[in-house]
Design a protein around this motif. Structure first.
Motif, mmCIF file in Angstrom:
data_model
loop_
_atom_site.group_PDB
_atom_site.id
_atom_site.type_symbol
_atom_site.label_atom_id
_atom_site.label_comp_id
_atom_site.label_asym_id
_atom_site.label_seq_id
_atom_site.Cartn_x
_atom_site.Cartn_y
_atom_site.Cartn_z
ATOM 1 N N PRO A 133 -9.955 33.122 -31.606
ATOM 2 C CA PRO A 133 -10.471 32.324 -32.711
ATOM 3 C C PRO A 133 -9.465 32.168 -33.854
ATOM 4 O O PRO A 133 -9.490 31.162 -34.566
ATOM 5 N N ASP A 134 -8.593 33.172 -34.057
ATOM 6 C CA ASP A 134 -7.615 33.125 -35.141
ATOM 7 C C ASP A 134 -6.240 32.828 -34.545
ATOM 8 O O ASP A 134 -5.690 33.640 -33.799
ATOM 9 N N ILE A 135 -5.696 31.655 -34.877
ATOM 10 C CA ILE A 135 -4.435 31.224 -34.249
ATOM 11 C C ILE A 135 -3.257 31.316 -35.212
ATOM 12 O O ILE A 135 -2.193 30.758 -34.947
ATOM 13 N N ARG A 136 -3.404 32.031 -36.307
ATOM 14 C CA ARG A 136 -2.347 32.067 -37.315
ATOM 15 C C ARG A 136 -1.184 32.993 -36.970
ATOM 16 O O ARG A 136 -0.105 32.871 -37.548
ATOM 17 N N THR A 137 -1.380 33.896 -36.018
ATOM 18 C CA THR A 137 -0.362 34.894 -35.707
ATOM 19 C C THR A 137 0.206 34.667 -34.305
ATOM 20 O O THR A 137 -0.525 34.347 -33.370
ATOM 21 N N SER A 138 1.528 34.847 -34.163
ATOM 22 C CA SER A 138 2.175 34.702 -32.861
ATOM 23 C C SER A 138 1.774 35.835 -31.938
ATOM 24 O O SER A 138 1.686 37.004 -32.350
ATOM 25 N N LEU A 139 1.538 35.513 -30.676
ATOM 26 C CA LEU A 139 1.134 36.513 -29.699
ATOM 27 C C LEU A 139 2.246 37.512 -29.421
ATOM 28 O O LEU A 139 1.993 38.701 -29.244
ATOM 29 N N GLY A 140 3.490 37.025 -29.375
ATOM 30 C CA GLY A 140 4.601 37.892 -29.016
ATOM 31 C C GLY A 140 5.201 38.648 -30.189
ATOM 32 O O GLY A 140 5.385 39.862 -30.131
ATOM 33 N N THR A 141 5.492 37.947 -31.278
ATOM 34 C CA THR A 141 6.213 38.574 -32.390
ATOM 35 C C THR A 141 5.307 39.219 -33.425
ATOM 36 O O THR A 141 5.733 40.093 -34.175
ATOM 37 N N GLY A 142 4.054 38.760 -33.512
ATOM 38 C CA GLY A 142 3.159 39.264 -34.551
ATOM 39 C C GLY A 142 3.372 38.613 -35.897
ATOM 40 O O GLY A 142 2.692 38.967 -36.869
ATOM 41 N N ASN A 143 4.296 37.653 -35.988
ATOM 42 C CA ASN A 143 4.517 36.932 -37.245
ATOM 43 C C ASN A 143 3.368 35.967 -37.505
ATOM 44 O O ASN A 143 2.825 35.368 -36.576
ATOM 45 N N THR A 144 3.016 35.814 -38.790
ATOM 46 C CA THR A 144 1.881 34.991 -39.172
ATOM 47 C C THR A 144 2.330 33.776 -39.972
ATOM 48 O O THR A 144 3.168 33.897 -40.877
ATOM 49 N N ALA A 145 1.787 32.616 -39.640
ATOM 50 C CA ALA A 145 2.101 31.384 -40.363
ATOM 51 C C ALA A 145 1.396 31.377 -41.707
ATOM 52 O O ALA A 145 0.192 31.628 -41.789
ATOM 53 N N ALA A 146 2.158 31.088 -42.775
ATOM 54 C CA ALA A 146 1.598 31.038 -44.124
ATOM 55 C C ALA A 146 1.075 29.643 -44.418
ATOM 56 O O ALA A 146 1.578 28.645 -43.899
ATOM 57 N N GLY A 147 0.046 29.566 -45.272
ATOM 58 C CA GLY A 147 -0.508 28.282 -45.660
ATOM 59 C C GLY A 147 -1.921 28.432 -46.182
ATOM 60 O O GLY A 147 -2.498 29.531 -46.163
ATOM 61 N N VAL A 148 -2.495 27.336 -46.654
ATOM 62 C CA VAL A 148 -3.863 27.340 -47.159
ATOM 63 C C VAL A 148 -4.820 27.580 -45.990
ATOM 64 O O VAL A 148 -4.780 26.855 -44.996
ATOM 65 N N PRO A 149 -5.681 28.602 -46.074
ATOM 66 C CA PRO A 149 -6.589 28.908 -44.957
ATOM 67 C C PRO A 149 -7.490 27.720 -44.618
ATOM 68 O O PRO A 149 -7.993 27.022 -45.510
ATOM 69 N N LEU A 150 -7.694 27.523 -43.338
ATOM 70 C CA LEU A 150 -8.530 26.427 -42.846
ATOM 71 C C LEU A 150 -9.396 26.931 -41.703
ATOM 72 O O LEU A 150 -8.893 27.454 -40.707
ATOM 73 N N ARG A 151 -10.688 26.761 -41.864
ATOM 74 C CA ARG A 151 -11.637 27.040 -40.778
ATOM 75 C C ARG A 151 -11.911 25.704 -40.086
ATOM 76 O O ARG A 151 -12.372 24.748 -40.710
ATOM 77 N N LEU A 152 -11.618 25.634 -38.798
ATOM 78 C CA LEU A 152 -11.721 24.397 -38.039
ATOM 79 C C LEU A 152 -12.927 24.490 -37.104
ATOM 80 O O LEU A 152 -12.957 25.338 -36.214
ATOM 81 N N GLU A 153 -13.923 23.634 -37.315
ATOM 82 C CA GLU A 153 -15.142 23.630 -36.513
ATOM 83 C C GLU A 153 -15.208 22.313 -35.744
ATOM 84 O O GLU A 153 -15.403 21.250 -36.335
ATOM 85 N N LEU A 154 -15.055 22.396 -34.436
ATOM 86 C CA LEU A 154 -15.028 21.215 -33.581
ATOM 87 C C LEU A 154 -16.234 21.240 -32.647
ATOM 88 O O LEU A 154 -16.474 22.235 -31.950
ATOM 89 N N LYS A 155 -16.996 20.143 -32.655
ATOM 90 C CA LYS A 155 -18.189 20.058 -31.807
ATOM 91 C C LYS A 155 -17.929 19.080 -30.674
ATOM 92 O O LYS A 155 -17.649 17.901 -30.906
ATOM 93 N N LEU A 156 -18.016 19.554 -29.444
ATOM 94 C CA LEU A 156 -17.774 18.737 -28.266
ATOM 95 C C LEU A 156 -19.102 18.222 -27.718
ATOM 96 O O LEU A 156 -20.006 19.010 -27.411
ATOM 97 N N VAL A 157 -19.215 16.887 -27.604
ATOM 98 C CA VAL A 157 -20.423 16.286 -27.052
ATOM 99 C C VAL A 157 -20.044 15.239 -26.020
ATOM 100 O O VAL A 157 -18.944 14.690 -26.034
ATOM 101 N N ARG A 158 -20.956 14.951 -25.126
ATOM 102 C CA ARG A 158 -20.755 13.900 -24.139
ATOM 103 C C ARG A 158 -20.845 12.556 -24.842
ATOM 104 O O ARG A 158 -21.849 12.242 -25.486
ATOM 105 N N ALA A 159 -19.819 11.742 -24.759
ATOM 106 C CA ALA A 159 -19.785 10.466 -25.465
ATOM 107 C C ALA A 159 -20.815 9.504 -24.885
ATOM 108 O O ALA A 159 -20.954 9.386 -23.660
ATOM 109 N N GLY A 160 -21.552 8.820 -25.785
ATOM 110 C CA GLY A 160 -22.559 7.873 -25.342
ATOM 111 C C GLY A 160 -23.737 8.577 -24.706
ATOM 112 O O GLY A 160 -23.816 9.803 -24.642
#
Length: 311
Positions: A133-160
């Motif tokens: 759920p949290d994609i701000r940190t690299s899996l290998g290095t553990g370094n974290t991307a800096a920036g304004v925090p953003l919670r991204l909520e995406l809803k997937l629905v069948r079109a039409g």
């Protein structure tokens, strides 16, 4: 389905005709108001207000919610100046309520997909821990991307059709960091894989990511890439992709974010762009424009309902 939601679709022929005469966006906002709001509108023919207008009570600068509701209005005037807040542009009353939308346009994955299309060494989907759920940190290095925090909520629905939530479908998202660099590709961050990750949609069709607001690099409007897969098990390479697209961010919110020095040249780059000239969004962006609420100081929340075709 609650009784008040079932009643929305059983108001009679006169109500159906009145609703059909309204513009598409007005109908969507009416549906979000529920039964009381729709019957009041039909009785009084009250015009819908502009969803982008600033509310009379500013949202409380509280932390980003762990659930989906829009920021609550402040009940008392603060004794000190509040942090910069952003008015909701069209916040849904509940992200659990189904929203019927057209299919989101198919877009390019771009030159930096990291999905195996350019070779096994550039496939973050094969790495342990990419489902997160949290994609701000690299899996290998553990370094974290800096920036304004953003919670991204995406809803997937069948079109039409019934626009049913796509329970169990997976979504892979990726985007640039605050200075406009893509992990795994851009000079200086080739060894990083932050700001890339996968989540499965729940029974309500919603997948949530914790990330940062992306920067704006020269030539492209602020955006996030995403790919839809039939399941987590199949979200392993580009050959299993169901649909690929991008979401856009509002200009006014982007300008406020880019006033932060850690976003480098993003503000200047944005000033030289427009949605009408963007190579991806210039043919229309209604289905791709995210709704953003929250506080720059405490974090933003971006929401988008994605109509997936052919599923």
């Amino acid at each position: 389905m609650p009784a008040d939601q079932r009643d929305l679709f059983d108001l009679g022929l006169q109500a159906d005709l009145a609703m059909m005469q309204q513009p598409l966006l007005t109908r969507r906002r009416l549906l979000r108001l529920g039964l009381v709001g729709i019957t009041t509108f039909l009785a009084g023919c009250t015009p819908m207000s502009n969803p982008a207008a600033t509310p009379t009570a500013a949202p409380s600068p509280t932390a980003v919610p762990t659930t989906a509701p829009a920021a609550a209005a402040a009940t008392a005037a603060p004794t000190t100046a509040p942090p910069t807040t952003i008015a909701p542009t069209a916040a849904p009353t509940s992200v659990a309520v189904a929203e019927c939308v057209d299919a989101i346009p198919r877009e390019t994955a771009g030159p930096f997909p990291g999905n195996g299309a350019q070779g096994a060494n550039l496939n973050v989907l094969s790495r342990s821990g990419v489902v997160r759920p949290d994609i701000r940190t690299s899996l290998g290095t553990g370094n974290t991307a800096a920036g304004v925090p953003l919670r991204l909520e995406l809803k997937l629905v069948r079109a039409g059709g019934d626009c049913a939530p796509l329970d169990g479908y997976a979504i892979y998202v990726w985007h640039c960091d605050a200075p406009g660099r893509y992990s795994m590709y851009s000079p200086g961050v080739e060894g990083e894989d932050y700001l890339r990750g996968v989540q499965a949609a729940g029974a309500d069709g919603i997948a949530v990511f914790q990330t940062i607001f992306p920067g704006c690099y020269a030539g492209r409007w602020p955006h996030i890439h995403f790919e839809i897969y039939p399941s987590l098990e199949q979200a392993t390479s580009a050959r299993n992709v169901v649909h690929t697209s991008q979401l856009a961010f509002p200009a006014d919110i982007s300008r406020q974010v880019y006033a932060d020095a850690q976003y480098g040249n993003s503000l200047r780059n944005l000033g030289q762009l427009s949605l009408e000239r963007d190579g991806v969004f210039r043919d229309g962006w209604e289905q791709q424009m995210a709704t953003v609420t929250g506080s720059i100081n405490d974090g933003l929340v971006a929401r988008l309902t994605i109509g997936v075709p052919g599923v």
